[in-house]
Scaffold this active site. Sequence first.
Site, PDB file in Angstrom:
ATOM      1  CG  ASN A 129      -0.351  -0.120   2.520  1.00 44.53           C
ATOM      2  OD1 ASN A 129       0.708  -0.724   2.677  1.00 44.53           O
ATOM      3  ND2 ASN A 129      -0.990   0.452   3.528  1.00 44.53           N
TER       4      ASN A 129
ATOM      5  CD  GLU B 146       1.734  -0.590  10.569  1.00 43.93           C
ATOM      6  OE1 GLU B 146       0.578  -0.922  10.936  1.00 43.93           O
ATOM      7  OE2 GLU B 146       1.991  -0.155   9.445  1.00 43.93           O
TER       8      GLU B 146
ATOM      9  CD  GLU C 152       7.781   0.221  11.334  1.00 43.16           C
ATOM     10  OE1 GLU C 152       8.553  -0.350  10.542  1.00 43.16           O
ATOM     11  OE2 GLU C 152       6.591   0.460  11.072  1.00 43.16           O
TER      12      GLU C 152
ATOM     13  CB  CYS D 228      -2.646  -0.211   8.578  1.00 38.49           C
ATOM     14  SG  CYS D 228      -1.119   0.727   8.572  1.00 38.49           S
TER      15      CYS D 228
ATOM     16  CB  VAL E 260       1.074 -12.501   7.105  1.00 43.56           C
ATOM     17  CG1 VAL E 260       2.537 -12.774   6.732  1.00 43.56           C
ATOM     18  CG2 VAL E 260       0.148 -13.030   6.011  1.00 43.56           C
TER      19      VAL E 260
ATOM     20  N   GLY F 142       2.140  -5.657   7.426  1.00 37.93           N
ATOM     21  CA  GLY F 142       1.150  -6.377   6.635  1.00 37.93           C
ATOM     22  C   GLY F 142      -0.015  -6.808   7.502  1.00 37.93           C
TER      23      GLY F 142
END
Length: 454
Positions: free
Chosen positions: A131, A229, A432, A263, A211, A207
Amino acid sequence: MTSSQVVNPATEEVLTTVDLLDVSAVDDAVTRAAAAQRAWARLAPAERAAALRAFAAVIDAHIDELAALEVANSGHPIGQAEWEAGHVRDVLQYYAATPERLSGKQIPVAGGLNVTFNEPLGVVGIITPWNFPMTIAAWGFAPALAAGNAVVLKPAEWTPLTTIRLGELAIESGLPAGLFQVLPGKGSVVGERFVTNPGVRKVVFTGSTEVGMRVMAGAAAQVKRVTLELGGKSANIVFDDCDLEKAAATAPYGVFDNAGQDCCARSRILVQRSVYDRFMELLEPAVKGVAVGDPKVRDTEMGPLVSRPHWESVSSYVPDGAPVAFRGSAPEGPGFWFPPTVLTPQRTDRTVTDEIFGPVVTVLPFEDEADAIALANDTPYGLSGSIWTDSLSRAVRVSRAVDSGNLSVNSHSSVRYNTPFGGFKQSGLGRELGPDAPLSFTETKNVFFATEEL
């Protein structure tokens, strides 16, 4: 070696074909990265800082090229793509200050001198989503390199082109060969090998939560560090004492930015019941006013979805008979277009609970402050959100009560490179960006020097 076609989501035309690496190629890359990292870490801090500034300067000289690539590969509007390329430059410049400022501590102890060192981890594996390919890559590789590590980076299969170009620009800028390598491939091959190869000492993954759980479980086998994240289902909480016109006018941009493929998207709008009807009256023209169209056109505000499979996934949330309040417009013909869509479902509907990751927003009424907080927190996610109120005390109370890593009051701001970013609950692990990000790519080493005579 297998390959994958890269498609322009606005036209459905094939842009190019990208070779996908296998496990042995990943292992070779990690070996080269480990050798490059040892030499990189031995450089004087000022030399590493200068190298990162040179990398930033080369990116600055290629802003237009990188933006055009992102428009073609991801369907991002040109203005947004230019900002993203500039953001990569800015993140590198910000962390270029790190090598000369990554200080340990001197801790007072009896009988000697005690100091700490921030030692680099070694090789860091970064797995980025489709994205925001450039920006999220930079959030990982810039602080990792600044802390003295080498980086191997796997871009998303749908949107690899800008990241591949960043890898080339790194070499052009003079970064040592092997220090920053972009490795296109399948997640089940390249990404999985980042997790299982013992030479990769940390994995940074952005993602889906599903996952991310597998990455975390796999990393546990080697006690490997992770930063995750993951997903979000953020709330935009509108109280009856706010500037309702501004809240309604800005709400579309809190969720439809990047066609909702974000997100941090405020995909649940929670509105106090006493102003609900008026808010909806104000929201409708704002939604219909979102300019959806050719991402190459300067006035475009929203482009297409990234791929046909993703278009089908988003469409499944708006079947015939869905509680659609109103929709914006979208082009006809080729391209993965989806109009901005506003739903008014029940609180338990899957459009309220699932991360749709498209330009679909639900609007729900709430009764009072306690109900708003309970509704905002009624999700396994906790990444972002907004609070609209003119009461400072309410803004403080609600922002402390909402379980989310990033909140904004009377705005929809989520990410600044100089402030920390990350989620609560199943939205992620670690942080982050911000001044402390390089520390997450180091180990703290404690050394005691005895000074007492024997």
